[in-house]
Design an enzyme around this catalytic site. Structure first.
Site, PDB file in Angstrom:
ATOM      1  CG  ASP A 214       0.502   8.619   1.142  1.00 24.28           C
ATOM      2  OD1 ASP A 214       0.192   8.560   1.460  1.00 24.28           O
ATOM      3  OD2 ASP A 214      -0.281  10.195   1.695  1.00 24.28           O
TER       4      ASP A 214
ATOM      5  CG  HIS B  64      -1.851  -1.210   1.217  1.00 23.61           C
ATOM      6  ND1 HIS B  64      -3.647  -0.825   0.672  1.00 23.61           N
ATOM      7  CD2 HIS B  64      -2.245  -2.465   0.992  1.00 23.61           C
ATOM      8  CE1 HIS B  64      -4.053  -2.135   0.666  1.00 23.61           C
ATOM      9  NE2 HIS B  64      -3.550  -2.541   0.923  1.00 23.61           N
TER      10      HIS B  64
END
Ligand code: GDG
Length: 478
Positions: A366, A158
């Site tokens: 991110d 992720h």
């Protein structure tokens, strides 16, 4: 009977009302992907227990068994706070300099991966498909293979995958990153992350194949792919329309007294660039006095990982900076920056996104960033807000009509904020519409289906190989 899906992640978002305010992208994504599927979600209960039960605690809801185990204090410190969050998290976010490595933590990390494999092993049936999530569990497939499980096993990261030079700063990195080659499929958020991993492996003797990208090591073949995670776009859009009329969102609207609203929503984490963003807001107010008293910046920042010193330090720094800005620019009837350290319900959050004129989503790095996607999904197509997005969020590869900024350049972020606040309706719609259409098509179901069908294909291929080998054995034997 169709095969079950076994999802494995560090934490399990068990279906109790206490989980409503969970702030964390993995839980949000996996919860949505498990909806309408039959299977098991296995992981840590979140409880510390030095005398844990032998068997996982299983709770059934709809067609999913939520199976959890407790961890001991040493497990929690070494595996979770230690190697996962003090070492792998910073390294994979390109901050090798922040890692606090210790051998004891690496041993603890491996031990908990073995524990997960041992407990999970008892639940696995031959035709189950296994999907492991995130950096806490990179060696899990190797442990499961060692226990004889030949099931299709996929892994999804992720968070970003840093380039090889940074990954190699981890002592004994081969033991952890090399273990990913025991999966049939390894998925990343973006092609850049996937390529970083391929570039890490090839000098170590892995053979690269293309279309689809595969790597082969010691006779094992692993497919690599980019599977950008999505959100429940249509449902989130509906939630935001409904929530606009909730008491809480109405109260916020009234409190603005006609001022524009800028929103930021992030777990309190150094990767999210919160300090840089607040500095840019300071610069914006300094350079554009005409905007003072006309805008409110609402930053919602639930605490996370508060046991780790970097997280305590950043909380102190952000609090000090917020106080400085409010002291410098605030008026008796206007607080420029509203800073909140608690989570809101998902419903209220959806309404606040819709109420906002601008979202500042400016992480330093991110994997994806679901907040950016949620903000776009929550907008009114007839009068949409503007997204200011960091080029270092995985989401920027898809949401390219946002105002893309480098979060390190406060001048650029301040200028983008001004542009966003002053953007005419026609341009806002021209930017928002294609992004919304994209999110409706590439939603969370699309993500789960793409990943699982790619995992199925790897099986098909190796299934074919096995049948061929079987045929060979028979004819040789004959
Ligand atoms: C990881 C990766 C990747 C936040 N505050 C509240 C709240 N949230 C929710 C948001 C969003 C989620 O938490 C945060 O997701 P992000 O994607 O922004 O970030 P991470 O937690 O770091 O997630 C990330 C993600 O995994 C998925 O693959 O995108 O790159 O780092 O859904 O809305 N939810 C509620 N109250 C809050 O105050 N209810």
């Amino acid at each position: 009977m169709s095969s079950r899906l076994i999802v494995v992640s560090n934490r399990v978002a068990a279906p109790d009302p206490g989980n409503r305010h969970t702030a964390g992208g993995l839980a949000v994504a996996v919860k949505a992907a498990m909806r309408n599927r039959t299977g098991v979600w296995f992981g840590w209960s979140g409880k510390i227990n030095d005398d844990p039960a032998e068997e996982p605690l299983v709770q059934r809801c709809n067609k999913v068994d939520y199976a959890v185990i407790d961890l001991s204090e040493a497990d929690f410190q070494e595996y979770y706070n230690g190697l996962a969050n003090r070492v792998l998290w910073p390294i994979l976010h390109y901050r090798g300099d922040l890692q606090e490595y210790s051998r004891a933590d690496q041993t603890g990390y491996m031990r908990v991966n073995r524990l997960f494999a041992e407990k999970l092993s008892e639940l696995i049936r031959d035709d189950d498909v296994i999907w492991v999530h995130d950096y806490h569990l990179m060696p899990l497939a190797r442990e499961l293979r060692a226990r004889g499980h030949g099931n299709p096993i996929g892994f999804f990261l992720h968070i970003p995958c840093a380039p090889p030079d940074i990954v190699q700063t981890l002592p004994h990195h081969e033991d952890i990153f090399g273990a990913l080659t025991y999966y049939d499929l390894v998925g990343f958020q973006t092609e850049r992350d996937r390529d970083n991993f391929a570039h890490y492996l090839t000098p170590m003797g892995a053979t690269l194949g293309r279309n689809p990208m595969t790597i082969s090591v010691d006779g094992r073949q692993t497919r690599l792919g980019a599977f950008p995670v999505g959100i429940e776009t249509a449902a989130f859009a509906r939630l935001s329309r409904f929530s606009m009329h909730s008491r809480c969102v109405e109260d916020v609207r009234e409190s603005l007294q006609g001022r524009k609203l800028v929103i930021g929503v992030d777990r309190l984490d150094y990767s999210k660039g919160i300090l840089h963003r607040i500095n840019a807001f300071d610069r914006f107010l300094d350079e554009h006095p005409e905007w003072r008293s006309k805008v409110v910046f609402l930053q919602i920042t639930p605490r996370s990982r508060s046991d780790i010193k970097e997280y305590i330090a950043i909380e102190d720094e952000v609090t000090a900076m917020v106080g400085k800005i409010n002291g410098r620019y605030g008026e008796a009837d206007w607080t420029p920056l509203r800073y909140i350290n608690r989570p809101y319900s998902r419903t209220v959050l959806a309404g606040l996104y819709r109420l906002a004129d601008v979202a500042l989503v400016t992480p330093l790095r991110d994997g994806m960033n679901l907040v950016a996607k949620e903000f776009v999904a929550a907008q009114d197509r007839a009068d949409p807000g503007v997204l200011v997005l960091s080029e270092f969020a995985g989401a920027s590869a898809e949401l390219d009509r946002a105002l893309i900024v480098n979060p390190h350049e406060s001048e650029a972020v301040a200028a983008a904020l001004k542009q966003a606040l002053e953007m005419p309706l026609e341009e806002r719609q021209r930017r928002h519409d294609p992004m919304m259409d994209h999110l409706l098509e590439y939603d969370i179901d699309h993500w789960a289906e793409e990943f699982l069908s790619a995992l199925g294909e790897t099986r098909h291929r190796s299934g074919l190989l096995e049948s061929l080998r079987g045929l060979f054995a028979v004819s040789l034997g004959g």
